[in-house]
Design a protein around this motif. Sequence first.
Motif, PDB file in Angstrom:
ATOM      1  N   LEU A 109      -1.418  -1.339  -2.890  1.00  0.00           N
ATOM      2  CA  LEU A 109      -1.058  -1.065  -1.497  1.00  0.00           C
ATOM      3  C   LEU A 109      -0.674   0.406  -1.365  1.00  0.00           C
ATOM      4  O   LEU A 109       0.304   0.764  -0.724  1.00  0.00           O
ATOM      5  CB  LEU A 109       0.088  -1.981  -1.074  1.00  0.00           C
ATOM      6  CG  LEU A 109       0.413  -2.118   0.419  1.00  0.00           C
ATOM      7  CD1 LEU A 109      -0.833  -2.458   1.236  1.00  0.00           C
ATOM      8  CD2 LEU A 109       1.468  -3.174   0.628  1.00  0.00           C
ATOM      9  N   SER A 110      -1.478   1.256  -1.990  1.00  0.00           N
ATOM     10  CA  SER A 110      -1.149   2.684  -2.065  1.00  0.00           C
ATOM     11  C   SER A 110      -1.088   3.354  -0.695  1.00  0.00           C
ATOM     12  O   SER A 110      -0.463   4.407  -0.551  1.00  0.00           O
ATOM     13  CB  SER A 110      -2.152   3.410  -2.960  1.00  0.00           C
ATOM     14  OG  SER A 110      -3.476   3.253  -2.456  1.00  0.00           O
ATOM     15  N   GLU A 111      -1.733   2.747   0.312  1.00  0.00           N
ATOM     16  CA  GLU A 111      -1.654   3.315   1.667  1.00  0.00           C
ATOM     17  C   GLU A 111      -0.191   3.406   2.129  1.00  0.00           C
ATOM     18  O   GLU A 111       0.166   4.278   2.911  1.00  0.00           O
ATOM     19  CB  GLU A 111      -2.438   2.455   2.671  1.00  0.00           C
ATOM     20  CG  GLU A 111      -3.912   2.303   2.365  1.00  0.00           C
ATOM     21  CD  GLU A 111      -4.197   1.044   1.568  1.00  0.00           C
ATOM     22  OE1 GLU A 111      -5.349   0.563   1.611  1.00  0.00           O
ATOM     23  OE2 GLU A 111      -3.273   0.535   0.898  1.00  0.00           O
ATOM     24  N   GLU A 112       0.622   2.486   1.654  1.00  0.00           N
ATOM     25  CA  GLU A 112       2.030   2.433   2.033  1.00  0.00           C
ATOM     26  C   GLU A 112       2.952   2.902   0.907  1.00  0.00           C
ATOM     27  O   GLU A 112       3.959   3.567   1.155  1.00  0.00           O
ATOM     28  CB  GLU A 112       2.410   0.993   2.417  1.00  0.00           C
ATOM     29  CG  GLU A 112       1.715   0.461   3.658  1.00  0.00           C
ATOM     30  CD  GLU A 112       2.511   0.746   4.929  1.00  0.00           C
ATOM     31  OE1 GLU A 112       3.608   1.310   4.831  1.00  0.00           O
ATOM     32  OE2 GLU A 112       2.012   0.396   6.021  1.00  0.00           O
TER      33      GLU A 112
ATOM     34  N   LYS B  72       7.170  -0.867  -2.533  1.00  0.00           N
ATOM     35  CA  LYS B  72       6.555  -1.945  -1.760  1.00  0.00           C
ATOM     36  C   LYS B  72       7.565  -2.858  -1.055  1.00  0.00           C
ATOM     37  O   LYS B  72       7.341  -3.249   0.097  1.00  0.00           O
ATOM     38  CB  LYS B  72       5.618  -2.770  -2.641  1.00  0.00           C
ATOM     39  CG  LYS B  72       4.828  -3.803  -1.849  1.00  0.00           C
ATOM     40  CD  LYS B  72       3.594  -4.293  -2.572  1.00  0.00           C
ATOM     41  CE  LYS B  72       3.910  -5.123  -3.762  1.00  0.00           C
ATOM     42  NZ  LYS B  72       2.744  -5.889  -4.262  1.00  0.00           N
TER      43      LYS B  72
ATOM     44  N   THR C 222      -1.931  -6.231  -0.324  1.00  0.00           N
ATOM     45  CA  THR C 222      -2.927  -5.352   0.282  1.00  0.00           C
ATOM     46  C   THR C 222      -2.524  -5.018   1.719  1.00  0.00           C
ATOM     47  O   THR C 222      -1.666  -5.691   2.307  1.00  0.00           O
ATOM     48  CB  THR C 222      -4.311  -6.031   0.305  1.00  0.00           C
ATOM     49  OG1 THR C 222      -4.255  -7.171   1.181  1.00  0.00           O
ATOM     50  CG2 THR C 222      -4.756  -6.470  -1.083  1.00  0.00           C
ATOM     51  N   LEU C 223      -3.166  -4.004   2.282  1.00  0.00           N
ATOM     52  CA  LEU C 223      -2.901  -3.638   3.668  1.00  0.00           C
ATOM     53  C   LEU C 223      -3.298  -4.770   4.603  1.00  0.00           C
ATOM     54  O   LEU C 223      -2.634  -5.010   5.620  1.00  0.00           O
ATOM     55  CB  LEU C 223      -3.662  -2.356   4.027  1.00  0.00           C
ATOM     56  CG  LEU C 223      -3.371  -1.758   5.401  1.00  0.00           C
ATOM     57  CD1 LEU C 223      -1.894  -1.409   5.539  1.00  0.00           C
ATOM     58  CD2 LEU C 223      -4.241  -0.521   5.639  1.00  0.00           C
TER      59      LEU C 223
ATOM     60  N   HIS D 231       2.705   5.064  -1.461  1.00  0.00           N
ATOM     61  CA  HIS D 231       2.800   6.463  -1.889  1.00  0.00           C
ATOM     62  C   HIS D 231       4.091   7.090  -1.360  1.00  0.00           C
ATOM     63  O   HIS D 231       4.563   8.091  -1.899  1.00  0.00           O
ATOM     64  CB  HIS D 231       1.586   7.268  -1.385  1.00  0.00           C
ATOM     65  CG  HIS D 231       1.610   7.538   0.093  1.00  0.00           C
ATOM     66  ND1 HIS D 231       1.252   6.574   1.022  1.00  0.00           N
ATOM     67  CD2 HIS D 231       1.983   8.640   0.803  1.00  0.00           C
ATOM     68  CE1 HIS D 231       1.386   7.082   2.246  1.00  0.00           C
ATOM     69  NE2 HIS D 231       1.828   8.318   2.142  1.00  0.00           N
TER      70      HIS D 231
END
Length: 255
Positions: free
Chosen positions: A14-17, A23, A235-236, A19
Amino acid sequence: MKVVLLAGGFGTRLSEETHARPKPMIEVGGLPLLLHIMKMYSHHGFNDFIVCLGYMGYYIKEYFSNYLLHRSDVAIDFTTGSTRHFNTVVEPWRVSLVDTGLNTMTGGRLRRVKELIGNETFMMTYGDGVSDVDIGELAAFHRSHKRAATITAVQPPGRFGALELGSDGQITAFREKPADEAGWINGGFFVLEPSVFDLLEGDETVWERGPLEKLAERGDLAAYRHPGFWQPVDTLREKNLLEALWASGAPWKKW
């Protein structure tokens, strides 16, 4: 009964968030996912939390250290320098925030908070999933079977609709997103006896492998079946799904 929350992973899927934040601090309905989980437990009377930190642990420390500021409206008088909080949200919680290492595995994180738990039955779950599981009933189930560990077994939500086909290839029916027919899986929401610490060797111990496998082999692991709502956030797409459910009446929101 204390509740251990595993909140130290990198959340790479879930790297979109992740970074920018860990999580468990991804927001759903304007609240961190971790808060949703804590409120689930608190609704059933479990208010003593131990949060195992790792990746960006300072983010979680800052949030709870300034919980009053995050969860209240604020009036600031610049002429006097005074600050007043109102519309305040107060929780009956005790929260211990423990740095359990950046690269520590799940079993290793649990091992690092052993001294805070003591010689008591306790609960543990992951900081990235919600459910409408009855925590009180889960605890009662664990007490009734007298094994070292109880795992909540769930059926993962189906991602795709299923086609029912006739012998000639004709579609006879369409079932919308059935529960995964592969069977029951680990849904988290554990109840554990302190004897499980004997199975945790070090930071490299993965709770879901050696320890759980050994408990199962010796007949010391029970499954509490939960056929209701359960949704992890890996996941997103799954994060957006929870946002949509929140807007329409979140099934895990009993508080």
